[in-house]
Design a protein around this motif. Structure first.
Motif, PDB file in Angstrom:
ATOM      1  N   LEU A   1     -72.159  47.840  22.336  1.00  0.00           N
ATOM      2  CA  LEU A   1     -71.772  49.018  22.670  1.00  0.00           C
ATOM      3  C   LEU A   1     -71.301  49.903  23.146  1.00  0.00           C
ATOM      4  O   LEU A   1     -71.178  49.931  24.026  1.00  0.00           O
ATOM      5  N   LYS A   2     -69.009  50.635  23.335  1.00  0.00           N
ATOM      6  CA  LYS A   2     -69.403  50.710  24.237  1.00  0.00           C
ATOM      7  C   LYS A   2     -68.485  52.333  23.404  1.00  0.00           C
ATOM      8  O   LYS A   2     -67.913  52.134  22.304  1.00  0.00           O
ATOM      9  N   LEU A   3     -69.165  53.565  23.888  1.00  0.00           N
ATOM     10  CA  LEU A   3     -68.336  54.665  23.175  1.00  0.00           C
ATOM     11  C   LEU A   3     -67.205  55.491  23.915  1.00  0.00           C
ATOM     12  O   LEU A   3     -67.164  55.290  24.977  1.00  0.00           O
ATOM     13  N   ASN A   4     -67.171  56.461  22.989  1.00  0.00           N
ATOM     14  CA  ASN A   4     -65.119  56.936  23.127  1.00  0.00           C
ATOM     15  C   ASN A   4     -64.263  56.697  24.180  1.00  0.00           C
ATOM     16  O   ASN A   4     -63.969  56.625  25.133  1.00  0.00           O
ATOM     17  N   LEU A   5     -64.151  54.766  23.222  1.00  0.00           N
ATOM     18  CA  LEU A   5     -62.751  54.262  24.199  1.00  0.00           C
ATOM     19  C   LEU A   5     -62.064  55.557  23.744  1.00  0.00           C
ATOM     20  O   LEU A   5     -60.206  55.370  24.591  1.00  0.00           O
ATOM     21  N   ALA A   6     -61.460  55.515  22.795  1.00  0.00           N
ATOM     22  CA  ALA A   6     -60.281  56.404  22.150  1.00  0.00           C
ATOM     23  C   ALA A   6     -61.049  57.348  20.851  1.00  0.00           C
ATOM     24  O   ALA A   6     -62.260  57.256  20.823  1.00  0.00           O
ATOM     25  N   PRO A   7     -60.353  58.575  20.664  1.00  0.00           N
ATOM     26  CA  PRO A   7     -60.859  59.256  19.736  1.00  0.00           C
ATOM     27  C   PRO A   7     -60.762  58.406  18.285  1.00  0.00           C
ATOM     28  O   PRO A   7     -60.281  57.716  17.937  1.00  0.00           O
ATOM     29  N   PRO A   8     -61.468  58.824  17.595  1.00  0.00           N
ATOM     30  CA  PRO A   8     -61.844  58.794  16.101  1.00  0.00           C
ATOM     31  C   PRO A   8     -60.669  57.883  15.627  1.00  0.00           C
ATOM     32  O   PRO A   8     -60.001  56.765  14.726  1.00  0.00           O
ATOM     33  N   PRO A   9     -59.649  59.270  15.173  1.00  0.00           N
ATOM     34  CA  PRO A   9     -58.582  58.140  14.675  1.00  0.00           C
ATOM     35  C   PRO A   9     -57.378  57.263  15.504  1.00  0.00           C
ATOM     36  O   PRO A   9     -57.021  57.354  14.503  1.00  0.00           O
ATOM     37  N   ALA A  10     -57.875  56.742  16.571  1.00  0.00           N
ATOM     38  CA  ALA A  10     -56.870  55.687  17.116  1.00  0.00           C
ATOM     39  C   ALA A  10     -57.696  54.373  17.062  1.00  0.00           C
ATOM     40  O   ALA A  10     -56.994  53.994  17.044  1.00  0.00           O
ATOM     41  N   GLN A  11     -58.980  54.937  16.188  1.00  0.00           N
ATOM     42  CA  GLN A  11     -59.753  53.427  15.986  1.00  0.00           C
ATOM     43  C   GLN A  11     -59.363  51.757  15.539  1.00  0.00           C
ATOM     44  O   GLN A  11     -58.940  51.177  16.098  1.00  0.00           O
ATOM     45  N   PHE A  12     -58.603  52.755  14.749  1.00  0.00           N
ATOM     46  CA  PHE A  12     -58.054  50.625  13.438  1.00  0.00           C
ATOM     47  C   PHE A  12     -57.084  50.349  14.695  1.00  0.00           C
ATOM     48  O   PHE A  12     -56.952  49.556  14.161  1.00  0.00           O
ATOM     49  N   ASP A  13     -56.398  51.370  15.210  1.00  0.00           N
ATOM     50  CA  ASP A  13     -54.916  50.843  15.920  1.00  0.00           C
ATOM     51  C   ASP A  13     -55.675  49.828  17.329  1.00  0.00           C
ATOM     52  O   ASP A  13     -55.039  49.131  17.600  1.00  0.00           O
ATOM     53  N   MET A  14     -56.627  50.376  17.684  1.00  0.00           N
ATOM     54  CA  MET A  14     -57.142  49.714  19.013  1.00  0.00           C
ATOM     55  C   MET A  14     -58.078  48.540  18.315  1.00  0.00           C
ATOM     56  O   MET A  14     -57.653  47.413  18.822  1.00  0.00           O
ATOM     57  N   ILE A  15     -58.160  48.240  17.856  1.00  0.00           N
ATOM     58  CA  ILE A  15     -58.906  46.974  17.207  1.00  0.00           C
ATOM     59  C   ILE A  15     -58.140  46.255  16.767  1.00  0.00           C
ATOM     60  O   ILE A  15     -58.481  45.289  16.522  1.00  0.00           O
ATOM     61  N   GLN A  16     -56.964  46.542  16.121  1.00  0.00           N
ATOM     62  CA  GLN A  16     -55.706  46.061  15.463  1.00  0.00           C
ATOM     63  C   GLN A  16     -55.033  45.080  17.006  1.00  0.00           C
ATOM     64  O   GLN A  16     -54.725  44.109  16.704  1.00  0.00           O
ATOM     65  N   ASP A  17     -54.688  45.936  17.646  1.00  0.00           N
ATOM     66  CA  ASP A  17     -54.733  45.334  19.133  1.00  0.00           C
ATOM     67  C   ASP A  17     -55.141  44.528  19.514  1.00  0.00           C
ATOM     68  O   ASP A  17     -54.446  43.896  21.454  1.00  0.00           O
ATOM     69  N   GLY A  18     -56.412  44.570  19.630  1.00  0.00           N
ATOM     70  CA  GLY A  18     -57.647  44.370  20.293  1.00  0.00           C
ATOM     71  C   GLY A  18     -58.310  44.354  21.493  1.00  0.00           C
ATOM     72  O   GLY A  18     -58.693  44.040  22.708  1.00  0.00           O
TER      73      GLY A  18
ATOM     74  N   HIS B   1     -61.958  56.651   6.690  1.00  0.00           N
ATOM     75  CA  HIS B   1     -60.414  56.886   6.300  1.00  0.00           C
ATOM     76  C   HIS B   1     -59.683  58.202   6.030  1.00  0.00           C
ATOM     77  O   HIS B   1     -58.726  58.040   6.015  1.00  0.00           O
ATOM     78  N   GLY B   2     -60.401  58.776   5.588  1.00  0.00           N
ATOM     79  CA  GLY B   2     -59.693  60.535   5.951  1.00  0.00           C
ATOM     80  C   GLY B   2     -58.746  60.709   7.644  1.00  0.00           C
ATOM     81  O   GLY B   2     -58.531  62.040   7.020  1.00  0.00           O
ATOM     82  N   TYR B   3     -59.503  60.712   8.466  1.00  0.00           N
ATOM     83  CA  TYR B   3     -58.293  61.121   9.484  1.00  0.00           C
ATOM     84  C   TYR B   3     -56.991  60.629   9.343  1.00  0.00           C
ATOM     85  O   TYR B   3     -56.704  60.815   9.855  1.00  0.00           O
ATOM     86  N   GLN B   4     -57.342  58.971   8.615  1.00  0.00           N
ATOM     87  CA  GLN B   4     -55.386  58.677   8.880  1.00  0.00           C
ATOM     88  C   GLN B   4     -55.119  59.083   7.454  1.00  0.00           C
ATOM     89  O   GLN B   4     -54.867  58.029   6.313  1.00  0.00           O
ATOM     90  N   PRO B   5     -54.325  60.214   7.161  1.00  0.00           N
ATOM     91  CA  PRO B   5     -54.151  61.056   6.175  1.00  0.00           C
ATOM     92  C   PRO B   5     -52.740  59.667   5.165  1.00  0.00           C
ATOM     93  O   PRO B   5     -51.931  59.424   5.800  1.00  0.00           O
ATOM     94  N   GLY B   6     -52.817  59.064   4.019  1.00  0.00           N
ATOM     95  CA  GLY B   6     -52.300  58.285   3.051  1.00  0.00           C
ATOM     96  C   GLY B   6     -51.931  57.027   3.747  1.00  0.00           C
ATOM     97  O   GLY B   6     -51.509  56.241   2.690  1.00  0.00           O
ATOM     98  N   ARG B   7     -52.808  56.028   4.314  1.00  0.00           N
ATOM     99  CA  ARG B   7     -53.291  55.442   4.582  1.00  0.00           C
ATOM    100  C   ARG B   7     -54.467  53.777   3.884  1.00  0.00           C
ATOM    101  O   ARG B   7     -53.591  53.325   3.641  1.00  0.00           O
TER     102      ARG B   7
END
Length: 343
Positions: free
Chosen positions: A67-84, A93-99
């Motif tokens: 477990l690692k903390l603060n690698l990226a801000p909360p709204p960036a976590q989805f893209d971070m995981i998608q990118d590997g 979910h609310g941090y990315q309106p419309g998604r």
């Protein structure tokens, strides 16, 4: 790849914390978790350790986590995981309106039940109705959960519903923002880890969050007044997500063990149970802290809030229906599942 270079650069300077989640014996695979919030918050001190325990048990110790903390801000976590850039994370979910429009259904006010009940209902509704919206495409969805009922916490006393009108409130996005607007508040959107700073600087008059935040984000220090609506003003939704390549690289028998024993409803239920625990801890912290006060909404305020909640609900159902989901059926299914949960 989306923002990989930015994330990599940010991680060099970020405060990265590894919390001991390694198995006592060497595992074949160690999955890297990217999370956010303080290390003492229940997400990091209880939820991810529970996830790790379930994974290690299901795989006989062949898979563990780091477990690692603060690698990226909360709204960036989805893209971070998608990118590997990491293997697993938790997203709000609310941090990315419309998604994540379909996920707004579980956030609506008016449901009866615990965070555990809501988390199980959300997963079952996802399997039955919501997955056709395909809102988590690009990652592997492994759990859904909600926090408990959200209440209003303010710097100065709020003792009636009409006093919310005109306040500058930090709202989270999703239904929480819809409710804030309906109540006449001016919404300020900042991620949860920035709430303490926002209130301490008086950039906002208050915040709408679950009770756990009283302890998890130290709101007892900066927002001593709680205005509580029975059932809450909304409940925010989260997802545990995994990089698809990371999952596909696991041996088939390990994948099967995780799918059958951890992912989906088992993990959603376990996380929901933990949120109920940390909500109780937040309430106790409020009651134990000098100068903090909880005011429950009057019968008149409860009656006044109902048409507001009904209007927000109608708008969200219409919004979700536009995605092709049978929104009314999904809403009714969630309500019934929560109402009868545990019976």
């Amino acid at each position: 790849m989306k923002a990989l270079s930015k994330i990599a650069a940010a991680s060099v300077f970020a405060a990265t914390t590894a919390i001991g989640a390694m198995s006592a014996t060497a595992a074949d695979t160690t999955l890297t978790i990217s999370s956010w919030g303080p290390p003492t918050h229940g997400i990091n001190s209880k939820m991810w350790p529970k996830f790790t325990e379930m994974v290690e048990q299901a795989t006989d110790g062949r898979v563990t986590t780091d477990l690692k903390l603060n690698l990226a801000p909360p709204p960036a976590q989805f893209d971070m995981i998608q990118d590997g850039a990491a293997d697993l994370s938790i997203i709000f979910h609310g941090y990315q309106p419309g998604r994540f429009t379909a996920q707004k259904l579980i956030e609506l006010p008016g449901y009866e039940g615990s965070a555990e009940a809501a988390s199980v209902a959300d997963w079952r509704a996802y399997e039955k109705y919501l997955q056709q919206a395909d809102e988590h495409r690009g990652v592997k969805l492994i759990a859904l959960h909600t926090h408990g009922p959200a209440q209003v916490y303010t710097i100065n006393p709020v003792e009636s519903l009409d006093q919310i009108n005109g306040l500058k409130l930090r709202v989270p996005g999703g239904v929480g923002s819809d409710v804030g607007t309906a109540l006449g508040a001016t919404g300020i959107q900042v991620p949860a880890p920035k709430v303490y700073e926002t209130l301490a600087s008086k950039a906002a008059d208050g915040v709408v969050m679950p009770m756990e935040s009283r302890k998890g984000f130290k709101l007892t220090e900066v927002a001593p007044y709680t205005y509580e609506m029975p059932g809450g003003f909304y409940r925010g939704s989260f997802a545990f997500i995994m990089n698809e390549d990371a999952f596909n690289s696991l041996p088939p028998d390990v994948q099967k063990a995780l799918e059958e024993n951890v992912f989906g409803e088992p993990l959603s239920r376990a996380i929901g149970q933990i949120w109920d625990e940390i909500d109780a801890e937040g309430r106790q912290a409020t009651m134990d802290t000098a100068g903090n006060k909880i005011v429950e909404a009057s019968d008149a305020d409860k009656a006044a809030y109902k048409p507001i909640a009904d209007e927000v609900t109608a708008k969200v159902i219409e919004e979700v229906a536009a995605t092709g989901v049978d929104a009314q059926a999904a809403h009714d299914f969630i309500a019934e599942t929560m109402r009868t949960y545990g019976n």
